[in-house]
Design an enzyme around this catalytic site. Sequence first.
Site: not given
Length: 146
Positions: A8, A66, A68, A99, A134
Amino acid sequence: MRIAIASDHAGFEQKQALVDYLAQDLGCDVTDFGPDTDDRVDYPDYAEKVAHAVASGDADRGVLVCGTGIGMALAADKVPGVRASSITRPDFADLFRRHNDGNVVCLSGRFVEPEVNREIVKVFLETGFEGGRHADRVGKVMRLDA
Ligand code: RB5
């Protein structure tokens, strides 16, 4: 490796730099889903483009940026077949691959330095999934898509 990338406005500057890094330094085949300027946009619109590219098999992995990384991860993870997470440390990128078999990495353009994000992306692309126990767990996660 075929990489789908987008951002963004808050991630635009780092996204632009990562497009060059992925293509020139890591030798990836990069599809940039935009935006082309830092004008204000809504992150779900760009998360959707990259998530669909990865889920459809048009891209091997996705990179989203973005402010965060959190909004991009929330949106991308809604698309079946996508395993997206906000990643702010290279060692988490390593575990996200080994994992969780993560296929879309979501980065912070505002709180993480460009050199750290470059290292996160490098680790994300170069680390394999461990499988084994996993794989059973990731299978259980993916059944939640249904
Ligand atoms: C945009 O201001 C910001 O909310 C967005 O980039 C992102 O951080 C959302 O999770």
